[in-house]
Design a protein around this motif. Structure first.
Motif, PDB file in Angstrom:
ATOM      1  N   GLY A   1      12.661   7.587  -3.520  1.00 47.98           N
ATOM      2  CA  GLY A   1      11.815   6.562  -3.683  1.00 47.98           C
ATOM      3  C   GLY A   1      10.278   7.053  -3.217  1.00 47.98           C
ATOM      4  N   LEU A   2      10.239   8.226  -2.755  1.00 47.52           N
ATOM      5  CA  LEU A   2       8.926   8.462  -2.383  1.00 47.52           C
ATOM      6  C   LEU A   2       8.044   8.853  -3.699  1.00 47.52           C
ATOM      7  N   TYR A   3       6.738   8.838  -3.415  1.00 49.40           N
ATOM      8  CA  TYR A   3       5.821   9.239  -4.079  1.00 49.40           C
ATOM      9  C   TYR A   3       5.272  10.517  -4.045  1.00 49.40           C
ATOM     10  N   LEU A   4       4.618  11.070  -5.019  1.00 48.65           N
ATOM     11  CA  LEU A   4       3.865  12.445  -4.954  1.00 48.65           C
ATOM     12  C   LEU A   4       2.433  12.029  -5.628  1.00 48.65           C
TER      13      LEU A   4
ATOM     14  N   LEU B   1       5.240  -1.235   2.415  1.00 51.66           N
ATOM     15  CA  LEU B   1       4.354  -0.081   2.297  1.00 51.66           C
ATOM     16  C   LEU B   1       5.357   1.211   1.717  1.00 51.66           C
ATOM     17  N   HIS B   2       4.802   1.988   1.281  1.00 49.30           N
ATOM     18  CA  HIS B   2       5.520   3.063   0.610  1.00 49.30           C
ATOM     19  C   HIS B   2       4.700   4.451   1.174  1.00 49.30           C
TER      20      HIS B   2
ATOM     21  N   MET C   1       0.875  -1.151   0.250  1.00 47.93           N
ATOM     22  CA  MET C   1       0.113  -0.040   0.119  1.00 47.93           C
ATOM     23  C   MET C   1       1.002   1.216   0.048  1.00 47.93           C
ATOM     24  N   ILE C   2       0.317   2.470  -0.549  1.00 46.57           N
ATOM     25  CA  ILE C   2       1.169   3.458  -0.694  1.00 46.57           C
ATOM     26  C   ILE C   2      -0.020   4.660  -0.033  1.00 46.57           C
ATOM     27  N   ALA C   3       0.395   5.494   0.836  1.00 44.77           N
ATOM     28  CA  ALA C   3      -0.329   6.519   1.264  1.00 44.77           C
ATOM     29  C   ALA C   3       0.079   7.533   1.644  1.00 44.77           C
TER      30      ALA C   3
END
Length: 434
Positions: free
Chosen positions: A227-230, A198-199, A159-161
């Motif tokens: 490696g983070l998401y936006l 998890l991300h 999951m990514i949150a």
């Protein structure tokens, strides 16, 4: 019997490429009588049952499904966890809808007990509908993200949150500051990003609710933690676009606001993108950024029709989003039903195999996770579904008339819902059984 190895036998279908790039016939693999071998949470083999069965060790258990189809787990590239309790709220267009329903609902997530309760409901709904990975908006409260990640970690889900960053143009009870948004996001990143499967996603709600100072700090977080998401919104509604022009008159367009603050990149996902020009599509493609296509939400709020052929022309990465609660269902099967209609209204064709791609491998590529999820390629995480051809009497009868896998797949996408998902597996473990 081996404790970590098991085989699953059924019809098996997965995407291996984008039909827009390689053509439909080269975009998928289908095994009418297939075998999927799982070893310690990973896929170790996939192929025709008659070829693989003789190679299996005698102690490997084989689960054999009749009248069922195994596919990769679905991937939702845009959904709002705190809006679970307001799904199906009546009418309004985007900006009025936010003020009338969304903000009051999200206020409750300052309470960790409430966040914990909804996190369990939210995750159960995802898994019941076959979604094994999602890119998720929290609320402005760190409690919301902690609750979601705690539940996802318990089930070993990918999951990514992220916590919403929102320091203006919202009720006082839902705003942070540029500095507190940075500090709270950084603490969540340090606790959760890269833990298990998890991300973390840096999550400014959308340009109108963040000051330039906050958007600057959002870009700083992306540079500080590889490696983070936006995750944010883009060009969903015409009034929203006009508002962005008023707030950022020095920028040439909505996307240019995010570009200026260094928010575009390989792990940047912009929800909706209903009203994009060619130049913006070109820029998204150049930076490796992705768009989440959210048909149920866009139709429900009257925002417009996403132009998938335009995105394909410029090779923009596209995933599929339910956008709950603006969307009206957790089901990606139902969402694909609506996506087909969106394309029909524009005189375009959406094939069943392109639909499968959007819900699985396309979503994985939008999230830069195609080496881990999105297909049943050996080496990938064992996130997969068993879809039941006999889930309803009507589906059972209709599929008996089917003459091909593409016809069957289309029936699943037009008549299917949560009842169609017989079992959901994450990292090789059954996490939902109907």
């Amino acid at each position: 019997m081996s404790a970590t190895r098991k085989a699953y036998r059924a019809a098996i279908l997965h995407s291996i490429a984008d039909p827009a790039e390689v053509g439909i016939e080269a975009s998928y693999e289908y095994f009418e009588d297939g075998l999927l071998l799982i070893d310690n949470g990973k896929i170790s083999a996939l192929g025709h049952a008659h070829e693989l069965l003789p190679t299996l060790a005698a102690d490997i258990e084989i689960e054999h499904y009749q009248d069922a189809l195994i596919t990769p787990g679905f991937i939702d590239t845009h959904i709002h966890f705190p809006q679970t309790g307001m799904i199906g709220s009546y009418g309004e267009q985007l900006l009025d809808w936010l003020n009338t329903y969304t903000f009051p609902c999200e206020k409750q997530f300052a309470d960790k007990d409430h966040a914990d309760k909804v996190a369990k409901i939210f995750i159960e709904e995802l898994l019941r509908n076959g979604t094994t990975t999602a890119l998720v908006f929290g609320s402005v409260h760190p409690e919301s993200v902690n609750a979601l990640f705690e539940e996802a970690e318990r089930l070993d889900l990918r999951m990514i949150a992220g916590k919403v960053m929102m320091d203006r143009n919202a009720p006082g009870y839902l705003t942070d500051t540029a500095e507190s948004g940075y500090v709270e996001s950084k603490a969540l990143i340090e606790r959760w990003h890269g833990k298990g499967r998890l991300h973390y996603a840096v999550t400014p709600r959308f340009a109108p609710t963040s000051t330039p100072e906050q958007l600057t700090l959002a870009g700083q977080l992306l540079s500080e933690f590889p490696g983070l998401y936006l995750h944010t919104h883009l060009s969903e509604n015409l009034k929203e676009i006009d508002w962005v022009k008023d707030l950022f008159p020095e920028r040439k367009g909505y996307l240019d606001v995010y570009d200026h603050f260094k928010l575009l990149g390989q792990r940047s996902v912009f929800a909706h993108g209903v009203h994009l020009c060619d130049e913006e599509c070109q820029r998204l493609a150049e930076t490796g950024s992705a768009v989440a296509f959210c048909p149920t939400s866009n139709l429900f709020l009257g925002s417009g029709l996403f132009n998938l052929p335009q995105a394909e022309k410029f090779k923009v990465k596209v995933g599929l989003g339910t956008d709950v609660g603006a969307g009206t269902s957790f089901s990606l099967l139902n969402t694909l039903n609506e996506a087909y209609k969106v394309m029909q209204l524009q005189g375009a064709r959406l094939s069943p195999f392109k639909s499968l791609y959007l819900a699985t491998l396309g979503g994985a590529r939008a999230l830069s996770l195609e080496e881990r999820i999105g297909s049943l390629r050996p080496g990938n995480d064992a996130d997969f579904l068993v879809l039941d051809y006999k889930a309803t009497a009507l589906m059972d009868y209709r599929i008996q008339q089917s003459n091909s896998i593409d016809e069957t797949l289309f029936v699943l996408m037009t008549l299917g819902d949560d009842r169609t998902v017989k079992q959901t597996f994450a990292a090789g473990r059954c996490v939902h059984q109907r």
